[in-house]
Design a protein around this motif. Sequence first.
Motif, PDB file in Angstrom:
ATOM      1  N   GLY A 125      -5.682  -2.497   7.808  1.00 44.58           N
ATOM      2  CA  GLY A 125      -5.302  -1.109   8.040  1.00 44.58           C
ATOM      3  C   GLY A 125      -3.887  -0.932   8.553  1.00 44.58           C
ATOM      4  N   TYR A 126      -3.201  -2.029   8.819  1.00 45.55           N
ATOM      5  CA  TYR A 126      -1.841  -1.968   9.350  1.00 45.55           C
ATOM      6  C   TYR A 126      -0.869  -2.036   8.186  1.00 45.55           C
ATOM      7  CZ  TYR A 126       1.762  -2.654  12.935  1.00 45.55           C
ATOM      8  OH  TYR A 126       2.835  -2.505  13.773  1.00 45.55           O
ATOM      9  N   VAL A 127       0.017  -1.046   8.060  1.00 43.63           N
ATOM     10  CA  VAL A 127       0.918  -0.964   6.920  1.00 43.63           C
ATOM     11  C   VAL A 127       2.346  -1.296   7.357  1.00 43.63           C
ATOM     12  CG1 VAL A 127      -0.547   0.765   5.824  1.00 43.63           C
ATOM     13  CG2 VAL A 127       1.389   1.502   7.231  1.00 43.63           C
ATOM     14  N   PHE A 128       3.195  -1.567   6.373  1.00 41.93           N
ATOM     15  CA  PHE A 128       4.559  -2.006   6.659  1.00 41.93           C
ATOM     16  C   PHE A 128       5.574  -1.069   6.017  1.00 41.93           C
ATOM     17  CE2 PHE A 128       1.835  -5.557   7.328  1.00 41.93           C
ATOM     18  CZ  PHE A 128       2.356  -6.150   8.466  1.00 41.93           C
ATOM     19  N   HIS A 129       6.675  -0.876   6.714  1.00 43.31           N
ATOM     20  CA  HIS A 129       7.713   0.039   6.267  1.00 43.31           C
ATOM     21  C   HIS A 129       8.840  -0.759   5.627  1.00 43.31           C
ATOM     22  CE1 HIS A 129       9.820   3.930   6.453  1.00 43.31           C
ATOM     23  NE2 HIS A 129      10.916   3.201   6.618  1.00 43.31           N
ATOM     24  N   GLY A 130       9.224  -0.362   4.410  1.00 42.43           N
ATOM     25  CA  GLY A 130      10.333  -1.028   3.744  1.00 42.43           C
ATOM     26  C   GLY A 130       9.918  -1.712   2.456  1.00 42.43           C
ATOM     27  N   SER A 131      10.891  -2.284   1.760  1.00 35.74           N
ATOM     28  CA  SER A 131      10.665  -2.974   0.491  1.00 35.74           C
ATOM     29  C   SER A 131       9.893  -4.265   0.713  1.00 35.74           C
ATOM     30  CB  SER A 131      12.013  -3.314  -0.148  1.00 35.74           C
ATOM     31  OG  SER A 131      12.717  -4.248   0.676  1.00 35.74           O
ATOM     32  N   TRP A 132       9.523  -4.936  -0.396  1.00 33.55           N
ATOM     33  CA  TRP A 132       8.841  -6.229  -0.304  1.00 33.55           C
ATOM     34  C   TRP A 132       9.692  -7.220   0.479  1.00 33.55           C
ATOM     35  CZ3 TRP A 132      10.173 -11.122  -2.340  1.00 33.55           C
ATOM     36  CH2 TRP A 132       9.159 -12.095  -2.273  1.00 33.55           C
ATOM     37  N   THR A 133      10.978  -7.282   0.190  1.00 30.06           N
ATOM     38  CA  THR A 133      11.868  -8.214   0.883  1.00 30.06           C
ATOM     39  C   THR A 133      11.919  -7.917   2.369  1.00 30.06           C
ATOM     40  OG1 THR A 133      13.220  -8.481  -1.100  1.00 30.06           O
ATOM     41  CG2 THR A 133      14.230  -9.101   0.992  1.00 30.06           C
ATOM     42  N   GLU A 134      12.048  -6.640   2.714  1.00 31.32           N
ATOM     43  CA  GLU A 134      12.116  -6.248   4.119  1.00 31.32           C
ATOM     44  C   GLU A 134      10.791  -6.510   4.832  1.00 31.32           C
ATOM     45  OE1 GLU A 134      12.671  -5.089   7.798  1.00 31.32           O
ATOM     46  OE2 GLU A 134      14.264  -5.458   6.354  1.00 31.32           O
ATOM     47  N   THR A 135       9.686  -6.204   4.163  1.00 34.82           N
ATOM     48  CA  THR A 135       8.370  -6.446   4.754  1.00 34.82           C
ATOM     49  C   THR A 135       8.137  -7.931   4.969  1.00 34.82           C
ATOM     50  OG1 THR A 135       7.419  -4.433   3.806  1.00 34.82           O
ATOM     51  CG2 THR A 135       5.885  -6.192   4.384  1.00 34.82           C
ATOM     52  N   MET A 136       8.536  -8.752   3.994  1.00 36.83           N
ATOM     53  CA  MET A 136       8.372 -10.195   4.140  1.00 36.83           C
ATOM     54  C   MET A 136       9.228 -10.729   5.292  1.00 36.83           C
ATOM     55  SD  MET A 136       6.109 -11.150   1.882  1.00 36.83           S
ATOM     56  CE  MET A 136       6.255 -12.840   1.342  1.00 36.83           C
ATOM     57  N   ARG A 137      10.378 -10.119   5.531  1.00 37.35           N
ATOM     58  CA  ARG A 137      11.198 -10.520   6.675  1.00 37.35           C
ATOM     59  C   ARG A 137      10.477 -10.212   7.982  1.00 37.35           C
ATOM     60  NH1 ARG A 137      14.468  -8.434  10.401  1.00 37.35           N
ATOM     61  NH2 ARG A 137      14.130  -6.311   9.642  1.00 37.35           N
ATOM     62  N   GLN A 138       9.908  -9.020   8.069  1.00 37.48           N
ATOM     63  CA  GLN A 138       9.167  -8.651   9.273  1.00 37.48           C
ATOM     64  C   GLN A 138       7.987  -9.593   9.496  1.00 37.48           C
ATOM     65  OE1 GLN A 138       8.191  -4.409   9.659  1.00 37.48           O
ATOM     66  NE2 GLN A 138       9.839  -3.952   8.227  1.00 37.48           N
ATOM     67  N   LEU A 139       7.277  -9.912   8.415  1.00 37.48           N
ATOM     68  CA  LEU A 139       6.112 -10.792   8.531  1.00 37.48           C
ATOM     69  C   LEU A 139       6.529 -12.215   8.891  1.00 37.48           C
ATOM     70  CD1 LEU A 139       4.033  -9.399   5.547  1.00 37.48           C
ATOM     71  CD2 LEU A 139       3.280  -9.500   7.927  1.00 37.48           C
ATOM     72  N   GLY A 140       7.649 -12.682   8.316  1.00 31.22           N
ATOM     73  CA  GLY A 140       8.108 -14.027   8.621  1.00 31.22           C
ATOM     74  C   GLY A 140       8.519 -14.190  10.072  1.00 31.22           C
ATOM     75  N   ASN A 141       8.970 -13.106  10.699  1.00 29.11           N
ATOM     76  CA  ASN A 141       9.385 -13.151  12.101  1.00 29.11           C
ATOM     77  C   ASN A 141       8.228 -12.959  13.076  1.00 29.11           C
ATOM     78  OD1 ASN A 141      12.164 -13.609  11.769  1.00 29.11           O
ATOM     79  ND2 ASN A 141      12.584 -11.435  11.432  1.00 29.11           N
ATOM     80  N   ALA A 142       7.057 -12.590  12.561  1.00 29.59           N
ATOM     81  CA  ALA A 142       5.951 -12.190  13.434  1.00 29.59           C
ATOM     82  C   ALA A 142       5.169 -13.377  13.988  1.00 29.59           C
ATOM     83  CB  ALA A 142       5.011 -11.257  12.668  1.00 29.59           C
TER      84      ALA A 142
ATOM     85  N   MET B 282      -3.867  -1.612  -7.632  1.00 28.38           N
ATOM     86  CA  MET B 282      -2.888  -0.531  -7.588  1.00 28.38           C
ATOM     87  C   MET B 282      -3.001   0.337  -6.342  1.00 28.38           C
ATOM     88  SD  MET B 282      -2.766   0.768 -11.552  1.00 28.38           S
ATOM     89  CE  MET B 282      -1.776   2.186 -11.102  1.00 28.38           C
ATOM     90  N   HIS B 283      -4.212   0.515  -5.835  1.00 27.06           N
ATOM     91  CA  HIS B 283      -4.425   1.451  -4.737  1.00 27.06           C
ATOM     92  C   HIS B 283      -4.516   0.753  -3.376  1.00 27.06           C
ATOM     93  CE1 HIS B 283      -4.930   4.517  -7.757  1.00 27.06           C
ATOM     94  NE2 HIS B 283      -5.897   3.817  -8.338  1.00 27.06           N
ATOM     95  N   ILE B 284      -4.157  -0.533  -3.341  1.00 23.03           N
ATOM     96  CA  ILE B 284      -4.155  -1.270  -2.070  1.00 23.03           C
ATOM     97  C   ILE B 284      -2.733  -1.288  -1.528  1.00 23.03           C
ATOM     98  CG2 ILE B 284      -4.613  -3.474  -0.935  1.00 23.03           C
ATOM     99  CD1 ILE B 284      -6.693  -4.041  -3.082  1.00 23.03           C
ATOM    100  N   ARG B 285      -2.550  -0.746  -0.348  1.00 18.42           N
ATOM    101  CA  ARG B 285      -1.214  -0.631   0.245  1.00 18.42           C
ATOM    102  C   ARG B 285      -0.595  -2.024   0.438  1.00 18.42           C
ATOM    103  NH1 ARG B 285       1.599   3.362   3.443  1.00 18.42           N
ATOM    104  NH2 ARG B 285       3.637   2.422   3.838  1.00 18.42           N
ATOM    105  N   ASP B 286       0.676  -2.154   0.111  1.00 22.73           N
ATOM    106  CA  ASP B 286       1.454  -3.387   0.290  1.00 22.73           C
ATOM    107  C   ASP B 286       0.945  -4.541  -0.567  1.00 22.73           C
ATOM    108  OD1 ASP B 286       3.083  -2.177   2.296  1.00 22.73           O
ATOM    109  OD2 ASP B 286       1.529  -2.564   3.787  1.00 22.73           O
ATOM    110  N   HIS B 287       0.272  -4.226  -1.686  1.00 25.80           N
ATOM    111  CA  HIS B 287      -0.293  -5.291  -2.525  1.00 25.80           C
ATOM    112  C   HIS B 287       0.232  -5.194  -3.951  1.00 25.80           C
ATOM    113  CE1 HIS B 287      -2.936  -8.533  -3.458  1.00 25.80           C
ATOM    114  NE2 HIS B 287      -3.799  -7.829  -4.165  1.00 25.80           N
ATOM    115  N   LYS B 288       1.551  -5.079  -4.061  1.00 24.41           N
ATOM    116  CA  LYS B 288       2.181  -4.974  -5.381  1.00 24.41           C
ATOM    117  C   LYS B 288       2.676  -6.350  -5.843  1.00 24.41           C
ATOM    118  CE  LYS B 288       3.661  -0.153  -5.019  1.00 24.41           C
ATOM    119  NZ  LYS B 288       2.897   0.126  -3.802  1.00 24.41           N
TER     120      LYS B 288
END
Length: 404
Positions: free
Chosen positions: A351-368, A284-290
């Motif tokens: 330590g690097y966090v992402f801005h946006g919903s799961w879908t938006e974050t996954m888009r950013q990660l997929g493009n990286a 629960m307390h891990i950022r971006d790990h829902k």
Amino acid sequence: MRSVELFAGAGGLAMGVSLAGFESLAVVEWDKWACDTVRENQRRGYPLVSGWPLHEGDVRDMDWSSIPQNIELLAGGPPCQPFSMGGKHQAHDDKRDMFPATVQVVRKLRPKTFIVENVKGLTRSSFANYFEYIKLQLELPEIPRREHESWFDHLLRLQSEKTSGHMHGAGLTYNVVATLVNAADYGIPQKRERVFIVGTRSDLPIDWHFPDATHSEAALLYSQWVTGEYWDRHKIAARARPPVPEKMAKRIQALAAKPPATLPWRTVRDAIADLPDPRLRAAMHIRDHKFQDGAKVYPGHTGSPLDQPAKTIKAGSHGVPGGENMMVLPDGSVRYFSARETARIQTFPDGYVFHGSWTETMRQLGNAVPVALGRIVASSVGESLIRAELHRLQGTMCATRTAA
């Protein structure tokens, strides 16, 4: 050493460049969500990005007057949709093709080296002429396309210039090497195949080659089925280990007789072993790990096996067709990767966090670009630049002694 990053996205390649010792003079990205991710990490004081001069906007509209010529590195991954296996495959007919803009920046800044990353689809036979066109533009950036000239006529003119033997009299020229790379061969827990186009300025004594692979599938098989070290390391009891794959039996037998010299491919389990299941309270307390519900298997839509490198993390505009954004658990069930697990697979720091919903974050990660792969390639380029500078200094010293 100074660098400029184009089409930076959420910062994967740019972070790799920073880790390789380059100082970013400009980091350019048009997508607001990706820029918000970088800005949020800057606000949080994340060291790798805290000093980045971020420019949100189109590369073609950028004012380069404040950036000096002869910077050490220009790096970027032009939008890949024109060449992606999952895209519309329009290449030069796609308005998102940013290779021409990349060549314009090379012509303007005259960097000593450049790194351009793109999808494997760029190497398909149907794009052969355009791929050749991209490389020739980067080799000869000071021979631009004329007004009303088709890209194919420009290609023929560039080919003629190169074969004429006058290439090095054409002004600014580059030695260009294009390499198809599987990220898993460099310790990235993902079978991600990408093209890297690296250029070194022809007037400089830069001797560069793509780094040798450090990891292999053979070494993973050896650690799993010959020594058992892989299962021991993950504390998997003998009774809980999967059986030796029948189709691999002969290969494993051969590996037992001749162990591989490389390191094992890193797997999904290797990448996320110390993260709790996102369905547990401990997550629960891990950022971006829902936990993201709804993962399903159907023909052609399967996830990544836990004990192999992940499939290529993708950013699909209408979902991810092959199920690359989910994992297969030991009992055969599937669930979606959390954003943090995906970030691990793309080798972003925790330590690097992402801005946006799961879908938006996954888009950013997929493009990286995987951060670690970016560091490996940029480090090899940086080392070649340092060797070239030492060579220049030694020549200067020898000339001074001779004159004396």
